[in-house]
Design a protein around this motif. Structure first.
Motif, PDB file in Angstrom:
ATOM      1  N   ASP A  81     -50.609 -14.974 -15.614  1.00 49.20           N
ATOM      2  CA  ASP A  81     -50.583 -16.302 -16.230  1.00 49.20           C
ATOM      3  C   ASP A  81     -50.956 -17.415 -15.249  1.00 49.20           C
ATOM      4  O   ASP A  81     -50.942 -18.586 -15.621  1.00 49.20           O
ATOM      5  CB  ASP A  81     -49.185 -16.588 -16.802  1.00 49.20           C
ATOM      6  N   PHE A  82     -51.278 -17.072 -14.022  1.00 48.53           N
ATOM      7  CA  PHE A  82     -51.628 -18.092 -13.026  1.00 48.53           C
ATOM      8  C   PHE A  82     -52.978 -18.719 -13.354  1.00 48.53           C
ATOM      9  O   PHE A  82     -53.864 -18.061 -13.892  1.00 48.53           O
ATOM     10  CB  PHE A  82     -51.689 -17.477 -11.616  1.00 48.53           C
ATOM     11  N   GLU A  83     -53.138 -19.996 -13.014  1.00 48.41           N
ATOM     12  CA  GLU A  83     -54.399 -20.705 -13.226  1.00 48.41           C
ATOM     13  C   GLU A  83     -55.308 -20.636 -12.005  1.00 48.41           C
ATOM     14  O   GLU A  83     -56.528 -20.729 -12.133  1.00 48.41           O
ATOM     15  CB  GLU A  83     -54.132 -22.174 -13.556  1.00 48.41           C
ATOM     16  N   LYS A  84     -54.686 -20.533 -10.813  1.00 53.48           N
ATOM     17  CA  LYS A  84     -55.456 -20.558  -9.566  1.00 53.48           C
ATOM     18  C   LYS A  84     -54.965 -19.463  -8.634  1.00 53.48           C
ATOM     19  O   LYS A  84     -53.785 -19.098  -8.647  1.00 53.48           O
ATOM     20  CB  LYS A  84     -55.294 -21.901  -8.845  1.00 53.48           C
ATOM     21  N   ILE A  85     -55.897 -18.975  -7.814  1.00 50.92           N
ATOM     22  CA  ILE A  85     -55.558 -18.022  -6.761  1.00 50.92           C
ATOM     23  C   ILE A  85     -56.150 -18.559  -5.465  1.00 50.92           C
ATOM     24  O   ILE A  85     -57.285 -19.033  -5.442  1.00 50.92           O
ATOM     25  CB  ILE A  85     -56.078 -16.602  -7.068  1.00 50.92           C
ATOM     26  N   VAL A  86     -55.361 -18.517  -4.408  1.00 51.32           N
ATOM     27  CA  VAL A  86     -55.874 -18.873  -3.093  1.00 51.32           C
ATOM     28  C   VAL A  86     -55.683 -17.658  -2.192  1.00 51.32           C
ATOM     29  O   VAL A  86     -54.605 -17.058  -2.159  1.00 51.32           O
ATOM     30  CB  VAL A  86     -55.229 -20.144  -2.505  1.00 51.32           C
ATOM     31  N   PHE A  87     -56.759 -17.258  -1.543  1.00 46.75           N
ATOM     32  CA  PHE A  87     -56.709 -16.151  -0.594  1.00 46.75           C
ATOM     33  C   PHE A  87     -56.526 -16.720   0.804  1.00 46.75           C
ATOM     34  O   PHE A  87     -57.201 -17.691   1.175  1.00 46.75           O
ATOM     35  CB  PHE A  87     -58.014 -15.342  -0.629  1.00 46.75           C
ATOM     36  N   ILE A  88     -55.609 -16.126   1.550  1.00 46.43           N
ATOM     37  CA  ILE A  88     -55.474 -16.463   2.962  1.00 46.43           C
ATOM     38  C   ILE A  88     -55.382 -15.161   3.744  1.00 46.43           C
ATOM     39  O   ILE A  88     -54.922 -14.146   3.238  1.00 46.43           O
ATOM     40  CB  ILE A  88     -54.256 -17.359   3.262  1.00 46.43           C
ATOM     41  N   ASP A  89     -55.850 -15.190   4.974  1.00 42.00           N
ATOM     42  CA  ASP A  89     -55.764 -14.015   5.826  1.00 42.00           C
ATOM     43  C   ASP A  89     -54.357 -13.890   6.396  1.00 42.00           C
ATOM     44  O   ASP A  89     -53.652 -14.889   6.591  1.00 42.00           O
ATOM     45  CB  ASP A  89     -56.782 -14.094   6.966  1.00 42.00           C
ATOM     46  N   ALA A  90     -53.970 -12.675   6.684  1.00 46.42           N
ATOM     47  CA  ALA A  90     -52.617 -12.385   7.170  1.00 46.42           C
ATOM     48  C   ALA A  90     -52.423 -12.741   8.635  1.00 46.42           C
ATOM     49  O   ALA A  90     -51.304 -12.713   9.130  1.00 46.42           O
ATOM     50  CB  ALA A  90     -52.295 -10.908   6.943  1.00 46.42           C
TER      51      ALA A  90
END
Length: 160
Positions: A81-90
């Motif tokens: 149900d999320f509208e946005k996804i942000v990818f970040i490196d670990a």
């Protein structure tokens, strides 16, 4: 900090053998949004520590590569149900707070955003970044921090 929590955002973290940094990244990220870690077959305790720190974890049972981990994160996002996804490196190269600032700029009218690292370490990163900035107005296309609004994936007909 709860007033800064973004219910419509998923923070996705592809990770491989990042037990040294994953706990801090997940704990900080969890202050802002739900966290998904895609553990790419780590041989250390990355997945366990991520889950213990409150993240939902998808495990690749062997190392399948960064791109497949990104795809698994997108697949999870598309059925959520999320509208946005942000990818970040670990590895923490981009701060969580900078990723959140990026995510706040992404919406239906601006459905994608790219992070920018403070320093490019490899000659090919410098060449690609200079070309990309000149041609596409994107400073650092190889940065692990990217935010996407679900509407863009639907327009592009990206399926689970």
């Amino acid at each position: 900090m709860k007033d800064l929590y973004l219910n419509n955002l998923l923070i996705a973290i592809p990770a491989f053998n990042e037990e040294e940094t994953i706990t801090d990244i997940v704990e900080e990220s969890s202050q802002y949004a739900r966290v998904l870690v895609i553990d790419d077959g780590s041989e250390d305790n990355t997945g366990y520590l991520a889950q213990k720190s409150g993240a939902t974890v998808i495990n690749n049972f062997n190392n399948q590569g960064y791109q497949l981990s990104i795809k698994k994160g997108l697949d999870y996002f598309l059925i959520s149900d999320f509208e946005k996804i942000v990818f970040i490196d670990a590895d923490g190269e981009i701060s969580v707070s900078d990723a959140i600032k990026l995510a706040k700029c992404v919406d239906i009218k601006t459905p994608i955003g790219f992070g920018k690292r403070n320093k490019l370490n490899r000659i090919m990163e410098i060449i690609i970044s200079k070309y990309s900035k000149k041609r596409l107005k994107i400073d650092d296309p190889l940065c692990g921090c990217k935010c996407i609004h679900k509407s863009l994936l639907k327009v592009l007909n990206v399926e689970e």
